[in-house]
Design an enzyme around this catalytic site. Structure first.
Site, PDB file in Angstrom:
ATOM      1  CG  HIS A  37      11.735  24.347  -7.115  1.00 31.80           C
ATOM      2  ND1 HIS A  37      12.204  25.360  -6.732  1.00 31.80           N
ATOM      3  CD2 HIS A  37      11.732  23.802  -5.769  1.00 31.80           C
ATOM      4  CE1 HIS A  37      12.575  25.562  -5.576  1.00 31.80           C
ATOM      5  NE2 HIS A  37      12.635  24.483  -4.995  1.00 31.80           N
ATOM      6  CE  LYS A  64      16.598  25.088  -3.631  1.00 35.66           C
ATOM      7  NZ  LYS A  64      15.272  25.829  -2.145  1.00 35.66           N
ATOM      8  CD  GLN A 127      13.788  18.589   3.279  1.00 35.14           C
ATOM      9  OE1 GLN A 127      13.235  18.634   4.263  1.00 35.14           O
ATOM     10  NE2 GLN A 127      13.880  19.617   2.259  1.00 35.14           N
ATOM     11  CB  THR A 215      16.592  -6.564  -1.799  1.00 39.16           C
ATOM     12  OG1 THR A 215      15.316  -7.669  -0.826  1.00 39.16           O
ATOM     13  CG2 THR A 215      15.597  -5.487  -1.880  1.00 39.16           C
ATOM     14  CE  LYS A 219      17.601 -10.816  -3.063  1.00 42.55           C
ATOM     15  NZ  LYS A 219      16.647 -12.038  -1.463  1.00 42.55           N
ATOM     16  CG  ASP A 256      20.042 -13.931  -0.445  1.00 37.72           C
ATOM     17  OD1 ASP A 256      18.965 -13.290  -0.852  1.00 37.72           O
ATOM     18  OD2 ASP A 256      20.192 -12.845   0.555  1.00 37.72           O
ATOM     19  CB  ALA A 292       9.542 -20.426  -6.477  1.00 32.41           C
ATOM     20  CB  ALA A 295      14.725 -14.996  -0.855  1.00 30.87           C
ATOM     21  NE  ARG A 319       8.878 -17.333  -9.978  1.00 32.95           N
ATOM     22  CZ  ARG A 319       9.239 -16.751  -9.435  1.00 32.95           C
ATOM     23  NH1 ARG A 319       8.097 -15.582  -9.283  1.00 32.95           N
ATOM     24  NH2 ARG A 319      10.352 -16.504  -9.032  1.00 32.95           N
ATOM     25  CG  MET A 356       8.204  -7.644   4.435  1.00 33.23           C
ATOM     26  SD  MET A 356       9.098  -7.061   3.053  1.00 33.23           S
ATOM     27  CE  MET A 356       8.374  -6.329   1.890  1.00 33.23           C
ATOM     28  CE1 TYR A 381      15.530  -7.938   6.314  1.00 31.97           C
ATOM     29  CE2 TYR A 381      15.287  -6.446   7.609  1.00 31.97           C
ATOM     30  CZ  TYR A 381      15.880  -7.012   6.017  1.00 31.97           C
ATOM     31  OH  TYR A 381      16.634  -5.580   5.235  1.00 31.97           O
TER      32      TYR A 381
HETATM   33  P1  NAP Z   1      11.765 -12.791  -5.183  1.00 33.22           P
HETATM   34  O1  NAP Z   1      12.356 -13.212  -5.853  1.00 33.22           O
HETATM   35  O2  NAP Z   1      10.424 -11.309  -5.628  1.00 33.22           O
HETATM   36  O3  NAP Z   1      10.471 -13.207  -4.479  1.00 33.22           O
HETATM   37  C1  NAP Z   1       8.900 -13.314  -4.037  1.00 33.22           C
HETATM   38  C2  NAP Z   1       8.575 -14.859  -3.852  1.00 33.22           C
HETATM   39  O4  NAP Z   1       7.500 -14.640  -2.892  1.00 33.22           O
HETATM   40  C3  NAP Z   1       7.763 -15.318  -5.105  1.00 33.22           C
HETATM   41  O5  NAP Z   1       8.215 -16.890  -4.510  1.00 33.22           O
HETATM   42  C4  NAP Z   1       6.501 -15.353  -4.830  1.00 33.22           C
HETATM   43  O6  NAP Z   1       5.531 -16.126  -5.681  1.00 33.22           O
HETATM   44  C5  NAP Z   1       6.114 -14.491  -3.295  1.00 33.22           C
HETATM   45  N1  NAP Z   1       5.327 -14.133  -2.928  1.00 33.22           N
HETATM   46  C6  NAP Z   1       5.428 -12.708  -3.222  1.00 33.22           C
HETATM   47  N2  NAP Z   1       3.880 -12.227  -2.613  1.00 33.22           N
HETATM   48  C7  NAP Z   1       2.790 -13.416  -2.298  1.00 33.22           C
HETATM   49  C8  NAP Z   1       1.698 -13.121  -1.522  1.00 33.22           C
HETATM   50  N3  NAP Z   1       0.927 -12.343  -1.341  1.00 33.22           N
HETATM   51  N4  NAP Z   1       1.669 -14.954  -1.496  1.00 33.22           N
HETATM   52  C9  NAP Z   1       1.935 -16.155  -1.854  1.00 33.22           C
HETATM   53  N5  NAP Z   1       3.541 -15.784  -2.136  1.00 33.22           N
HETATM   54  C10 NAP Z   1       3.883 -14.604  -2.565  1.00 33.22           C
HETATM   55  O7  NAP Z   1      11.421 -12.071  -3.494  1.00 33.22           O
HETATM   56  P2  NAP Z   1      12.831 -12.492  -2.406  1.00 33.22           P
HETATM   57  O8  NAP Z   1      14.334 -11.973  -3.259  1.00 33.22           O
HETATM   58  O9  NAP Z   1      13.013 -13.853  -2.403  1.00 33.22           O
HETATM   59  O10 NAP Z   1      12.666 -11.879  -1.318  1.00 33.22           O
HETATM   60  C11 NAP Z   1      11.745 -12.571  -0.610  1.00 33.22           C
HETATM   61  C12 NAP Z   1      11.565 -12.138   1.182  1.00 33.22           C
HETATM   62  O11 NAP Z   1      12.545 -12.446   1.758  1.00 33.22           O
HETATM   63  C13 NAP Z   1      11.501 -10.669   1.089  1.00 33.22           C
HETATM   64  O12 NAP Z   1      10.632 -10.506   1.650  1.00 33.22           O
HETATM   65  C14 NAP Z   1      12.575 -10.341   1.130  1.00 33.22           C
HETATM   66  O13 NAP Z   1      12.694  -9.391   2.342  1.00 33.22           O
HETATM   67  C15 NAP Z   1      13.167 -11.490   2.177  1.00 33.22           C
HETATM   68  N6  NAP Z   1      14.526 -11.624   2.216  1.00 33.22           N
HETATM   69  C16 NAP Z   1      15.752 -11.795   3.474  1.00 33.22           C
HETATM   70  C17 NAP Z   1      17.020 -11.419   3.761  1.00 33.22           C
HETATM   71  C18 NAP Z   1      17.457 -12.019   4.833  1.00 33.22           C
HETATM   72  O14 NAP Z   1      18.410 -11.675   4.758  1.00 33.22           O
HETATM   73  N7  NAP Z   1      16.458 -11.850   5.760  1.00 33.22           N
HETATM   74  C19 NAP Z   1      16.761 -12.387   2.583  1.00 33.22           C
HETATM   75  C20 NAP Z   1      16.778 -12.680   1.162  1.00 33.22           C
HETATM   76  C21 NAP Z   1      14.770 -12.191   0.884  1.00 33.22           C
HETATM   77  P3  NAP Z   1       5.192 -15.817  -6.946  1.00 33.22           P
HETATM   78  O15 NAP Z   1       5.942 -16.894  -7.115  1.00 33.22           O
HETATM   79  O16 NAP Z   1       4.144 -16.563  -7.112  1.00 33.22           O
HETATM   80  O17 NAP Z   1       5.142 -14.931  -7.386  1.00 33.22           O
HETATM   81  C1  DHK Z   2      17.363  -8.237   2.364  1.00 34.00           C
HETATM   82  C2  DHK Z   2      17.533  -9.329   0.965  1.00 34.00           C
HETATM   83  O1  DHK Z   2      16.965 -10.200   0.105  1.00 34.00           O
HETATM   84  C3  DHK Z   2      19.212  -9.636   0.764  1.00 34.00           C
HETATM   85  O2  DHK Z   2      19.420 -10.282  -0.273  1.00 34.00           O
HETATM   86  C4  DHK Z   2      20.058  -8.387   0.536  1.00 34.00           C
HETATM   87  C5  DHK Z   2      18.230  -7.555   1.230  1.00 34.00           C
HETATM   88  C6  DHK Z   2      19.810  -7.076   1.373  1.00 34.00           C
HETATM   89  C7  DHK Z   2      18.200  -5.756   2.693  1.00 34.00           C
HETATM   90  O3  DHK Z   2      18.268  -5.238   2.315  1.00 34.00           O
HETATM   91  O4  DHK Z   2      16.952  -5.506   2.981  1.00 34.00           O
HETATM   92  O5  DHK Z   2      21.309  -9.027   0.195  1.00 34.00           O
END
Ligand code: NAP
Ligand code: DHK
Length: 433
Positions: A37, A64, A127, A215, A219, A256, A292, A295, A319, A356, A381
């Site tokens: 280990h 192992k 695990q 995610t 991205k 997305d 920004a 997503a 941004r 979240m 979500y």
């Molecule tokens: P990302 O590229 O890291 O962008 C995060 C964004 O959130 C940035 O604009 C950031 O602002 C802002 N942010 C983060 N923490 C913050 C806080 N404490 N206060 C204010 N603003 C904050 O992330 P992403 O991929 O876009 O995803 C963002 C969220 O959407 C996640 O929770 C993800 O799970 C969800 N999502 C869900 C789906 C779905 O299918 N339901 C799809 C895509 C994304 P700054 O620019 O100031 O850092």
């Molecule tokens: C969440 C996102 O932001 C999507 O764009 C991915 C991922 C799926 C998740 O599994 O939480 O496609």
């Protein structure tokens, strides 16, 4: 018994029950497992090879060793060792970044893996439970030809994607497995698992790692790792889906925006078919995007394409300004959003991770300000009904959950991963549980 500096312990472990399980016959002779280990790191491939040789020379029937993953790419070296082993070998990489080593041992020649009875009651870091092994990752179905898919992110353990895709893969008999992949450096990840050309009793190649969802926070960086990018994803500046082409090249796209915009249109029309022949119900509406990032860019781009007037509110104003300029919209800092109430009937889409799990009491906008919105989507979500959505509903707005968006963005990914039509009704049922 300790055999020197490597903390190699000779553990005489009776394997009667194992022989019995494997061969269905009377208990065979005892076998000797010699294990090592390393709780600090995963050594270079040469050192791992020397360790295996020493254990074998010491008379082990079964080798192992368990190392510790400092990065998910450490696992690739251990896969290379297991496929070349001439004797039964158990090789684990401990920690969340090593999860892949525990799940994929049927693919890469491991002798067995370990599962715990209950979450948190683990005998080694990282695990999985027996429930996760067998029912979430379909462990009993995995074999050398199983294709590997996964969600790349950090954090990533909250993701429901493995549940969604693995249940669908199993139901149609698709030989794939979809994993949680905790990735720190997305470029290093793709570089490592795109050069997996090594032979064992079969040749392994980058084709074994066939497709990924992406995610937070990768991205935008993942886009730069792709050999080819869909034009829409290029406009958005972010990919959330990467698939390996038959020539081994990586293709990136963004699902997305499709998932979110179609869910919003369905919500506005109260129907399942989204926009009507007369164009999108979003046309002309003021569409406010909070966030920004990946997503946020997807939603802003999608709203613009549907003829909405777009405003970006973001914690980092620069941004917000940058994204607003991309889509010909306005920009606000997040702090100004509460007082932004120019008209009624606006659309709001939160694409920040505010609210979240585990910070479920957080919300990006006051309940009073929500009275100006006719529909609110939350990309978050986990949980399904966030404080933002609860207060939006209480304010009389229609709500679209991150689960609706999540299911919508998964359709195209599933079709790109499998070449099969997305099981839309099954996806909805899976996400109800
Ligand atoms: P990302 O590229 O890291 O962008 C995060 C964004 O959130 C940035 O604009 C950031 O602002 C802002 N942010 C983060 N923490 C913050 C806080 N404490 N206060 C204010 N603003 C904050 O992330 P992403 O991929 O876009 O995803 C963002 C969220 O959407 C996640 O929770 C993800 O799970 C969800 N999502 C869900 C789906 C779905 O299918 N339901 C799809 C895509 C994304 P700054 O620019 O100031 O850092
Ligand atoms: C969440 C996102 O932001 C999507 O764009 C991915 C991922 C799926 C998740 O599994 O939480 O496609």
């Amino acid at each position: 018994m300790e055999l020197g500096a490597d903390h190699i312990d000779i553990e005489l472990k009776a394997a009667h029950e194992f022989n019995n399980f494997l061969h269905g016959n009377k208990p065979g002779k005892c076998k000797v497992i010699i294990s090592s280990h390393n709780y600090d790191s995963t050594p270079p491939i040469e050192d791992l090879g020397n360790l295996v040789a020493r254990i074998q020379a010491a008379g082990a029937d079964i080798i192992k060793f368990a190392t510790t993953a400092l990065d998910i790419t450490d696992v690739a070296r251990v896969f290379q060792i297991t496929v070349h082993s001439q004797v039964p070998i158990i090789a684990m990489v401990m920690g969340e970044r090593g999860l892949m080593s525990r799940i994929l041992c049927p693919k890469f020649g491991g002798y067995l893996t370990f599962g715990s009875l209950e979450a948190g009651q683990v005998s080694a870091p990282g695990q999985p439970t027996i429930e996760e092994l067998v029912n979430l990752y379909n462990f009993r179905l995995l074999e050398p030809d199983t294709k590997v898919f996964g969600i790349i992110g950090n954090p990533v353990s909250h993701s429901k994607s493995p549940k969604l895709y693995n249940e669908a893969f199993k139901s149609v008999g698709f030989n794939g497995v979809y994993l949680h992949l905790l990735v720190d450096d997305v470029q290093k990840f793709f570089r490592t698992y795109s050069s997996m050309d090594f032979a064992g009793f079969r040749t392994y190649s980058s084709m074994d790692f066939a497709g990924f969802s992406v995610t937070i926070p990768h991205k935008e960086a993942a886009l730069a790792c792709c050999d080819e990018v869909d034009p829409v994803a290029k406009s958005i500046g972010a990919v959330n889906c990467v698939v390996r082409r038959p020539d081994g090249k990586l293709f990136g796209c963004n699902t997305d925006y499709v998932g979110a915009i179609s869910s919003i249109e369905d919500g506005l029309l109260g129907s399942q078919n989204g926009s009507t022949g007369t164009g999108s119900p979003l046309a002309g509406k003021l569409f406010v995007v909070i966030g920004a990032g990946g997503a946020g860019k997807a939603l802003a781009y999608g709203a613009k394409e549907k003829g909405a007037r777009v405003l970006i509110a973001n914690r980092t104003y620069d941004r917000a300004r940058e994204l607003a300029d991309l889509v010909g919209g306005q920009a606000l800092s997040l702090a100004e959003l509460d007082n932004f109430r120019p008209e009624k009937g606006m659309i709001l889409a939160n694409t920040t991770s505010i609210g979240m799990h585990p910070k479920v009491n957080e919300t990006p906008i006051s309940k009073e300000a929500l009275a100006n919105y006719m529909l609110v989507l939350n990309a978050v979500y986990t949980p399904k009904i966030t404080r933002l959505l609860r207060e939006a509903a209480e304010s009389g707005a229609q709500i679209v959950t991150g689960v609706d968006m999540f299911i919508g963005q998964a359709y195209e990914q599933y079709e790109r991963f499998t070449g099969l039509p997305a099981p839309k009704e099954q996806f909805k049922k899976i996400m109800e549980n």
